[in-house]
Design an enzyme around this catalytic site. Structure first.
Site, PDB file in Angstrom:
ATOM      1  N   SER A 134      72.108  93.005   0.273  1.00 48.38           N
ATOM      2  CA  SER A 134      71.116  93.026   1.348  1.00 48.38           C
ATOM      3  C   SER A 134      71.695  92.301   2.550  1.00 48.38           C
ATOM      4  O   SER A 134      72.593  91.465   2.411  1.00 48.38           O
ATOM      5  CB  SER A 134      69.835  92.327   0.889  1.00 48.38           C
ATOM      6  OG  SER A 134      68.955  92.094   1.982  1.00 48.38           O
ATOM      7  N   TYR A 147      65.195  85.389  -3.132  1.00 50.34           N
ATOM      8  CA  TYR A 147      65.788  86.716  -2.975  1.00 50.34           C
ATOM      9  C   TYR A 147      67.110  86.624  -2.218  1.00 50.34           C
ATOM     10  O   TYR A 147      68.118  87.211  -2.626  1.00 50.34           O
ATOM     11  CB  TYR A 147      64.806  87.623  -2.241  1.00 50.34           C
ATOM     12  CG  TYR A 147      65.329  89.015  -1.962  1.00 50.34           C
ATOM     13  CD1 TYR A 147      65.345  89.982  -2.960  1.00 50.34           C
ATOM     14  CD2 TYR A 147      65.798  89.360  -0.693  1.00 50.34           C
ATOM     15  CE1 TYR A 147      65.819  91.267  -2.702  1.00 50.34           C
ATOM     16  CE2 TYR A 147      66.271  90.634  -0.435  1.00 50.34           C
ATOM     17  CZ  TYR A 147      66.283  91.579  -1.446  1.00 50.34           C
ATOM     18  OH  TYR A 147      66.761  92.848  -1.191  1.00 50.34           O
TER      19      TYR A 147
END
Length: 223
Positions: A134, A147
């Site tokens: 990401s 995350y």
């Protein structure tokens, strides 16, 4: 050139589903895994893929997924480590169960699945592993602290694994997209904003091809 045998984790929706579609359009054989039986059945019917119920947090289920795909296709050419989960909010408020779940799925799941396919790829002397990280794995963001930490780990794993296997016929890449219009983005932002999953899937399929336009071990940014 023989059709590629491609494995996609978290393949029932979002980036994983679009990735399965992209490889199928190229004539590849595709196997997907997920944990929701209904979603798996729907994807199996719509895409005509091998759909296996497997939780990437469980090494035995991961190994079974890989073995079933190898038995069906005769080899394993590409692994797309896509399965992931997220939680948003202040870290001080995050439940320990949420922290553990993200580490188990986003980090351990990537390691377990790569570990399961590597012996076969090394035996073949060829293979491609693509880990979906990401933009939050390159630049940290408040509100998705756990995350972000897990995605930094995926980037580091990609770089380290590449150093081990790049001289043995295996290519390893990371993909670090920005916002993608998926269910995860819906949960985080309240609406599906960002690039379409198909855009990410197209780049993933390109990385697995003969002209990847990327250095192995790198995390390819999108958006």
């Amino acid at each position: 050139m023989a059709a590629q045998a491609v494995l996609v984790t978290g393949g029932t929706r979002g980036i994983g589903y679009a990735t399965a579609q992209a490889f199928l359009a190229q004539g590849a054989h595709v196997a997907i895994c997920g944990t929701n039986p209904e979603s798996l059945r729907a994807a199996e019917h719509a895409l005509e893929v091998l759909a296996v119920r497997a939780d990437v947090r469980d090494p035995q289920q991961v190994q079974s997924f890989v073995e079933q795909a190898r038995k069906r296709f005769g080899r394993v050419d590409v692994l797309v480590n896509n399965a992931g989960v997220a939680w948003s909010g202040d870290f001080a408020d995050e439940a320990y169960e949420s922290i553990a779940r993200q580490i188990d799925v986003n980090v351990k799941g990537v390691l377990y699945t790569a570990r399961a396919v590597l012996p076969y790829m090394l035996e073949q002397g060829a293979g491609v592993i693509i880990n979906i990280a990401s933009g939050a794995g390159l630049t940290a963001f408040a509100g998705i602290t756990t995350y972000s930490a897990t995605k930094f780990a995926v980037v580091g794993f990609t770089e380290a694994l590449d150093q081990e296997v790049r001289d043995r016929g295996i290519r390893v890449y990371g993909v670090c997209p920005g916002r993608v219009a998926t269910d995860m983005q819906q949960a985080y932002a309240g609406r599906k904003i960002g690039m379409p999953p198909e855009q990410v899937a197209k780049r993933i399929a390109e990385l697995a091809g003969p002209k990847p336009r990327a250095r192995t071990g790198s995390c390819v940014t999108l958006g």
